[in-house]
Design an enzyme around this catalytic site. Sequence first.
Site, PDB file in Angstrom:
ATOM      1  N   SER A 159       0.843  -1.194   0.000  1.00 33.84           N
ATOM      2  CA  SER A 159       0.000   0.000   0.000  1.00 33.84           C
ATOM      3  C   SER A 159       0.885   1.254   0.000  1.00 33.84           C
ATOM      4  O   SER A 159       1.957   1.264  -0.607  1.00 33.84           O
ATOM      5  CB  SER A 159      -0.938  -0.058   1.221  1.00 33.84           C
ATOM      6  N   LYS A 177      -5.497   3.450  -2.162  1.00 36.14           N
ATOM      7  CA  LYS A 177      -4.743   2.721  -1.134  1.00 36.14           C
ATOM      8  C   LYS A 177      -5.531   2.630   0.182  1.00 36.14           C
ATOM      9  O   LYS A 177      -5.378   1.654   0.922  1.00 36.14           O
ATOM     10  CB  LYS A 177      -3.373   3.364  -0.914  1.00 36.14           C
TER      11      LYS A 177
HETATM   12  C1  HXC Z   1      -3.247  13.058 -15.633  1.00 39.56           C
HETATM   13  C2  HXC Z   1      -3.252  10.963 -16.639  1.00 39.56           C
HETATM   14  C3  HXC Z   1      -1.826  10.893 -16.520  1.00 39.56           C
HETATM   15  C4  HXC Z   1      -1.134  12.020 -15.929  1.00 39.56           C
HETATM   16  C5  HXC Z   1      -2.554   9.068 -17.462  1.00 39.56           C
HETATM   17  N1  HXC Z   1      -3.638   9.811 -17.219  1.00 39.56           N
HETATM   18  N2  HXC Z   1      -1.435   9.689 -17.046  1.00 39.56           N
HETATM   19  N3  HXC Z   1      -3.957  12.023 -16.204  1.00 39.56           N
HETATM   20  N4  HXC Z   1      -1.895  13.046 -15.490  1.00 39.56           N
HETATM   21  N5  HXC Z   1       0.185  12.042 -15.799  1.00 39.56           N
HETATM   22  C6  HXC Z   1      -5.031   9.498 -17.563  1.00 39.56           C
HETATM   23  C7  HXC Z   1      -5.218   9.314 -19.054  1.00 39.56           C
HETATM   24  O1  HXC Z   1      -5.319  10.571 -19.722  1.00 39.56           O
HETATM   25  C8  HXC Z   1      -6.534   8.523 -19.095  1.00 39.56           C
HETATM   26  O2  HXC Z   1      -7.646   9.330 -18.856  1.00 39.56           O
HETATM   27  C9  HXC Z   1      -6.402   7.628 -17.868  1.00 39.56           C
HETATM   28  O3  HXC Z   1      -5.430   8.235 -16.996  1.00 39.56           O
HETATM   29  C10 HXC Z   1      -5.926   6.235 -18.215  1.00 39.56           C
HETATM   30  O4  HXC Z   1      -4.693   6.359 -18.909  1.00 39.56           O
HETATM   31  P1  HXC Z   1      -4.105   5.166 -19.804  1.00 39.56           P
HETATM   32  O5  HXC Z   1      -2.752   5.572 -20.233  1.00 39.56           O
HETATM   33  O6  HXC Z   1      -5.109   4.776 -20.833  1.00 39.56           O
HETATM   34  O7  HXC Z   1      -4.091   3.982 -18.730  1.00 39.56           O
HETATM   35  P2  HXC Z   1      -3.248   2.643 -18.699  1.00 39.56           P
HETATM   36  O8  HXC Z   1      -2.612   2.372 -20.048  1.00 39.56           O
HETATM   37  O9  HXC Z   1      -4.124   1.633 -18.126  1.00 39.56           O
HETATM   38  O10 HXC Z   1      -2.033   2.997 -17.714  1.00 39.56           O
HETATM   39  C11 HXC Z   1      -2.246   3.148 -16.336  1.00 39.56           C
HETATM   40  C12 HXC Z   1      -1.394   4.283 -15.740  1.00 39.56           C
HETATM   41  C13 HXC Z   1       0.103   4.128 -16.159  1.00 39.56           C
HETATM   42  C14 HXC Z   1      -1.548   4.239 -14.237  1.00 39.56           C
HETATM   43  C15 HXC Z   1      -1.904   5.630 -16.288  1.00 39.56           C
HETATM   44  O11 HXC Z   1       0.865   5.179 -15.620  1.00 39.56           O
HETATM   45  C16 HXC Z   1       0.665   2.807 -15.763  1.00 39.56           C
HETATM   46  O12 HXC Z   1       0.491   1.812 -16.474  1.00 39.56           O
HETATM   47  N6  HXC Z   1       1.368   2.700 -14.634  1.00 39.56           N
HETATM   48  C17 HXC Z   1       1.915   1.421 -14.146  1.00 39.56           C
HETATM   49  C18 HXC Z   1       3.247   1.593 -13.556  1.00 39.56           C
HETATM   50  C19 HXC Z   1       3.243   2.555 -12.410  1.00 39.56           C
HETATM   51  O13 HXC Z   1       2.528   3.547 -12.390  1.00 39.56           O
HETATM   52  N7  HXC Z   1       4.132   2.296 -11.453  1.00 39.56           N
HETATM   53  C20 HXC Z   1       4.308   3.188 -10.363  1.00 39.56           C
HETATM   54  C21 HXC Z   1       3.573   2.683  -9.240  1.00 39.56           C
HETATM   55  S1  HXC Z   1       4.159   3.587  -7.881  1.00 39.56           S
HETATM   56  P3  HXC Z   1      -8.584   9.885 -20.072  1.00 39.56           P
HETATM   57  O14 HXC Z   1      -9.665  10.679 -19.411  1.00 39.56           O
HETATM   58  O15 HXC Z   1      -7.697  10.736 -20.939  1.00 39.56           O
HETATM   59  O16 HXC Z   1      -9.109   8.669 -20.780  1.00 39.56           O
HETATM   60  C22 HXC Z   1       3.060   3.575  -6.711  1.00 39.56           C
HETATM   61  C23 HXC Z   1       3.627   4.217  -5.504  1.00 39.56           C
HETATM   62  C24 HXC Z   1       2.623   4.435  -4.435  1.00 39.56           C
HETATM   63  O17 HXC Z   1       1.987   3.115  -6.864  1.00 39.56           O
HETATM   64  C25 HXC Z   1       3.202   5.209  -3.274  1.00 39.56           C
HETATM   65  C26 HXC Z   1       4.605   4.895  -2.868  1.00 39.56           C
HETATM   66  C27 HXC Z   1       5.160   5.735  -1.756  1.00 39.56           C
END
Ligand code: HXC
Length: 318
Positions: A159, A177
């Site tokens: 989390s 979370k």
């Molecule tokens: C605003 C955003 C954005 C950004 C994406 N979106 N990035 N909005 N600012 N920087 C929006 C998009 O425009 C879209 O909305 C929606 O989010 C979905 O985006 P997709 O790219 O289609 O989603 P997807 O391909 O499923 O990717 C999911 C994701 C991506 C979360 C956006 O970043 C990802 O795959 N992440 C996985 C890896 C990751 O994040 N790891 C770090 C975890 S760290 P619209 O309206 O345009 O359709 C973590 C730490 C927690 O969790 C705390 C630790 C202390």
Amino acid sequence: MAYGRVAFVTGGAGDICSAQTRALVYLGANACIIGRNAEKTETVARDIAKVRKGAKVIGIGNVDVRNFDNLKAAADRCAAELGGIDFVIAGAAGNFVAPIAGLSPNAFKTVLDIDTIGTFNTVKATVDYLVESASKYPGASAAGADPNAISGGKFIAVSATFHYTGLPMQAHVSAAKAAVDSIVASVALEYGPRGVMANVIAPGPIEGTEGMSRLSSTDHVADQASKSARQPGTRGGSPSIPSGRWGSVRDISDATVYLFSATGDNVNGHVLVVDGGAWRRQGSAISVGLDPGMEYPNFLLAGEMSTKLKGGKSKSKL
Ligand code: HXC
């Protein structure tokens, strides 16, 4: 500690969860790691397997925790090929930096889908295996048991601490979370009587991870390091964190070993924060998406955030 036990880890190719898996495999477990990217997941699985001769580590790619059927198929394959599932880590997560003004409804939902629904799906896909494991390995407290026995059937969700106070530009992750912690509390209550121990590990900022490269500006990291270097007696990394440093993946794998060893056999429904006390100074010790000198609430009112984030946008959608 974990000889012959089987771990099922979502997000297992990521920086934190691969370290957790590596520690378990080093200590004798076999594992299945699950991820969206097939090549990355299989490569990391092969690499983890090298940590112990004879270890079996299967990388199952093309699995998104948002898709229950795929996840269930992965859990069933893991149990069929490795003989069961004794430990589960729900580690798959998604994050980016955005204020509410820059979060579309779909952006908010996407993070809840990955973190919250993904954790629930992971519970549903694996909990019967955990109940079976708890029954097979009742641990040292069972009548006539080996005093060194370790119980089976253990679950950890990875989390965060953002929701303890709330944090600007993390409304989506804070909500997701908080729900993850709540799901784990329900698992602890409903499955504890069947021997399953379910807990949360809440990491703080962990150096060198994908998460931190998405959340923390490179300038902010450099600033923290230089301030630390000027202060004798701090341990380096971040002087505003009570312990004096950002966490390491080793901190999180050690916490995992604690919960999955005999030391964790009666730990259930607990949230183990591993952050050096950082959440108690949230906002000063932990700030996401900001460069040095960006102050609350000015950056929000100006609709600005750091441009030095992996995957970040140059400006909020204000
Ligand atoms: C605003 C955003 C954005 C950004 C994406 N979106 N990035 N909005 N600012 N920087 C929006 C998009 O425009 C879209 O909305 C929606 O989010 C979905 O985006 P997709 O790219 O289609 O989603 P997807 O391909 O499923 O990717 C999911 C994701 C991506 C979360 C956006 O970043 C990802 O795959 N992440 C996985 C890896 C990751 O994040 N790891 C770090 C975890 S760290 P619209 O309206 O345009 O359709 C973590 C730490 C927690 O969790 C705390 C630790 C202390």
